[in-house]
Design a protein around this motif. Structure first.
Motif, PDB file in Angstrom:
ATOM      1  N   GLN A 243      93.653 -32.252  52.854  1.00  0.00           N
ATOM      2  CA  GLN A 243      92.760 -32.331  54.009  1.00  0.00           C
ATOM      3  C   GLN A 243      93.280 -31.508  55.183  1.00  0.00           C
ATOM      4  OE1 GLN A 243      92.200 -36.923  53.668  1.00  0.00           O
ATOM      5  NE2 GLN A 243      90.750 -36.235  55.209  1.00  0.00           N
TER       6      GLN A 243
ATOM      7  N   LYS B 182      78.180 -35.889  49.849  1.00  0.00           N
ATOM      8  CA  LYS B 182      78.579 -36.766  48.751  1.00  0.00           C
ATOM      9  C   LYS B 182      77.940 -36.296  47.453  1.00  0.00           C
ATOM     10  CE  LYS B 182      78.603 -41.611  47.281  1.00  0.00           C
ATOM     11  NZ  LYS B 182      78.266 -43.000  47.654  1.00  0.00           N
TER      12      LYS B 182
ATOM     13  N   MET C 103      83.368 -35.438  52.565  1.00  0.00           N
ATOM     14  CA  MET C 103      84.284 -35.204  53.677  1.00  0.00           C
ATOM     15  C   MET C 103      83.541 -34.588  54.844  1.00  0.00           C
ATOM     16  SD  MET C 103      87.903 -33.083  53.744  1.00  0.00           S
ATOM     17  CE  MET C 103      87.128 -31.507  53.371  1.00  0.00           C
TER      18      MET C 103
ATOM     19  N   HIS D 215      87.701 -36.645  57.849  1.00  0.00           N
ATOM     20  CA  HIS D 215      87.500 -37.987  57.286  1.00  0.00           C
ATOM     21  C   HIS D 215      86.958 -37.812  55.878  1.00  0.00           C
ATOM     22  CE1 HIS D 215      86.435 -42.233  57.024  1.00  0.00           C
ATOM     23  NE2 HIS D 215      85.236 -41.873  56.606  1.00  0.00           N
TER      24      HIS D 215
ATOM     25  N   LYS E  97      85.942 -39.614  52.165  1.00  0.00           N
ATOM     26  CA  LYS E  97      85.536 -40.848  51.501  1.00  0.00           C
ATOM     27  C   LYS E  97      85.655 -40.678  49.985  1.00  0.00           C
ATOM     28  CE  LYS E  97      83.503 -44.098  52.756  1.00  0.00           C
ATOM     29  NZ  LYS E  97      83.990 -45.492  52.991  1.00  0.00           N
TER      30      LYS E  97
ATOM     31  N   ASP F  33      84.877 -42.857  46.375  1.00  0.00           N
ATOM     32  CA  ASP F  33      84.252 -44.018  45.754  1.00  0.00           C
ATOM     33  C   ASP F  33      84.363 -43.853  44.242  1.00  0.00           C
ATOM     34  OD1 ASP F  33      82.194 -46.430  46.447  1.00  0.00           O
ATOM     35  OD2 ASP F  33      81.686 -45.486  44.542  1.00  0.00           O
TER      36      ASP F  33
ATOM     37  N   ASP G  45      86.812 -48.257  47.152  1.00  0.00           N
ATOM     38  CA  ASP G  45      86.263 -47.711  48.387  1.00  0.00           C
ATOM     39  C   ASP G  45      87.440 -47.202  49.210  1.00  0.00           C
ATOM     40  OD1 ASP G  45      84.922 -47.064  50.667  1.00  0.00           O
ATOM     41  OD2 ASP G  45      84.307 -49.096  51.193  1.00  0.00           O
TER      42      ASP G  45
ATOM     43  N   SER H  52      89.007 -44.531  52.267  1.00  0.00           N
ATOM     44  CA  SER H  52      88.796 -43.690  53.439  1.00  0.00           C
ATOM     45  C   SER H  52      90.132 -43.083  53.842  1.00  0.00           C
ATOM     46  CB  SER H  52      88.241 -44.506  54.617  1.00  0.00           C
ATOM     47  OG  SER H  52      86.961 -45.019  54.323  1.00  0.00           O
TER      48      SER H  52
ATOM     49  N   ASN I  47      91.795 -40.651  56.814  1.00  0.00           N
ATOM     50  CA  ASN I  47      91.659 -39.985  58.105  1.00  0.00           C
ATOM     51  C   ASN I  47      92.891 -39.126  58.354  1.00  0.00           C
ATOM     52  OD1 ASN I  47      89.123 -41.208  59.101  1.00  0.00           O
ATOM     53  ND2 ASN I  47      90.293 -43.101  58.990  1.00  0.00           N
TER      54      ASN I  47
ATOM     55  N   SER J 181      92.923 -46.012  53.890  1.00  0.00           N
ATOM     56  CA  SER J 181      92.407 -47.376  53.785  1.00  0.00           C
ATOM     57  C   SER J 181      91.664 -47.471  52.455  1.00  0.00           C
ATOM     58  CB  SER J 181      91.461 -47.698  54.947  1.00  0.00           C
ATOM     59  OG  SER J 181      92.138 -47.659  56.178  1.00  0.00           O
TER      60      SER J 181
ATOM     61  N   SER K  59      96.168 -50.392  53.620  1.00  0.00           N
ATOM     62  CA  SER K  59      95.945 -49.688  54.880  1.00  0.00           C
ATOM     63  C   SER K  59      97.298 -49.224  55.389  1.00  0.00           C
ATOM     64  CB  SER K  59      95.254 -50.597  55.909  1.00  0.00           C
ATOM     65  OG  SER K  59      95.048 -49.925  57.126  1.00  0.00           O
TER      66      SER K  59
END
Length: 355
Positions: free
Chosen positions: A56, A172, A184, A218, A220, A222, A250, A252, A254, A283, A313
């Motif tokens: 990232q 997505k 993202m 950010h 994600k 799944d 799930d 996430s 950052n 997370s 987390s």
């Protein structure tokens, strides 16, 4: 355009779930109480979390030179973070598991992580009830892949005052039921401080460009899971849910990056060097109901249903990084490549166009 996105995601998700064992690996870790399952899940998946964080924060900039007002470029790049040797295995007795989870063989405690050796399962772990009776067992999963890939699609536009802004956005996309989905969004700013120091004469007086930049993204994740009662186990009592239809990860992530960039344009070729700091906070939750064998009778084992048993987390990336690479301009076309040293070493390469 959608086909291009799908192609990029297929490349990326080869790393996230390149084989069916990736699906089975995460599902197979949820065989004990939530506290123990979380520790096993976190230790196994940590290279994936770190790799995504390094990716990232990669590929944001390949030159210190900012764009003139309303000039732009659009690029498609991909990063690959290489899992370090230290993160390819872990010792199951060193992560604080309870007495309910113990190696079947005390001499076999080292197991692969997500980034470890493939095709060879880890040690057998036994599960015990509150009375010390063995009620179940499972093997730690094998590794999946030794590098973590991720794509970046971004557009950069020049603003006033020697500043440009970058937007990253990947919609997505789902690639098969077993492979899950990823998306993202992010933004970045870069400012040419050499212009502030030397003014309009900077280009004539200073033989290089110098800029500061920041980037935030950010991501994600799944991913579907499948954990069912084992060996015909029955609910412990009528209070246990038997609906296991919505199990999934799930996640996430950052990430933030700040760096100082120096570069020098040599005709169409612009080498650069950047040093800075990057962080990633992960997370991750295993969402849904999960049956975990917790007891047994002479007839059958019994299970307890835990809801959202894994919850992680934590900061997975927090430290310095250095990037070196170049940008090649051929008319409106751009070619980018760089190598990074951070928590994991990584490479980034891509193509783009702009004015």
């Amino acid at each position: 355009m959608r086909k291009r996105y799908i192609f990029l995601y297929i490349i990326t998700l080869i790393g996230l779930a390149s084989a069916a064992n990736a699906q089975d690996a995460f599902s197979g870790l949820i065989k004990s109480s939530p506290a123990d399952a979380t520790k096993l899940f976190n230790a196994y998946a940590l290279p994936l979390f770190k790799g995504l964080g390094v990716d990232q924060n990669s590929g944001w900039n390949n030159t210190a030179k900012t764009k003139k007002t309303l000039r732009f470029d659009i690029r498609v790049t991909a990063s690959a973070a290489f899992v370090s040797s230290a993160d390819k295995t872990f010792d199951v007795t060193k992560i604080g598991l309870s007495d309910h989870v113990r190696p079947a063989d005390a001499s076999q405690t080292i197991t692969p992580t997500f980034g470890g050796r493939k095709n060879i399962d880890g040690p057998l772990l036994n599960i015990y009830d509150d009375n010390g009776h063995k009620v179940s067992s499972f093997n730690m999963p094998a590794g999946v892949i030794s590098f973590i890939p991720a794509p970046q699609i971004q557009a950069t536009v020049g603003l006033i005052q020697n500043t440009d802004i970058t937007l990253r956005a990947i919609p997505k996309v789902t690639v098969g039921n077993d492979y899950g989905s990823i998306s993202m969004i992010g933004f970045g700013l870069k400012h040419d401080i050499m212009q502030d120091i030397a003014g309009k004469t900077a280009d004539a007086l200073i033989p290089f460009d110098l800029a500061i930049a920041i980037g935030y993204s950010h991501l994600k994740l799944d991913k579907t899971l499948s954990v069912t009662p084992e060996n015909g186990a029955q609910p412990k009592d009528s209070q246990q849910s038997t609906d296991f239809s919505n199990q999934h990860i799930d996640g996430s992530f950052n990430s933030f990056m700040a760096q100082v960039i120096v570069s020098k344009k040599l005709l169409a070729f612009t080498p650069f060097l950047a040093v800075g700091y990057n962080t990633t906070h992960a997370s991750v939750t295993a969402v849904g109901n999960y049956p975990v064998t917790t007891g047994g009778t002479l007839i059958s084992n019994t299970y307890t249903t835990f809801t959202n048993p894994v919850s992680i987390s934590e900061g997975v990336i927090n430290g310095a990084r250095a990037d070196v690479g170049f940008q090649l301009n051929l008319g409106v076309f751009r070619f980018y490549t760089s190598y990074s040293i951070a928590q994991y070493s990584s490479v980034n390469a891509g193509i783009g166009f702009g004015i």
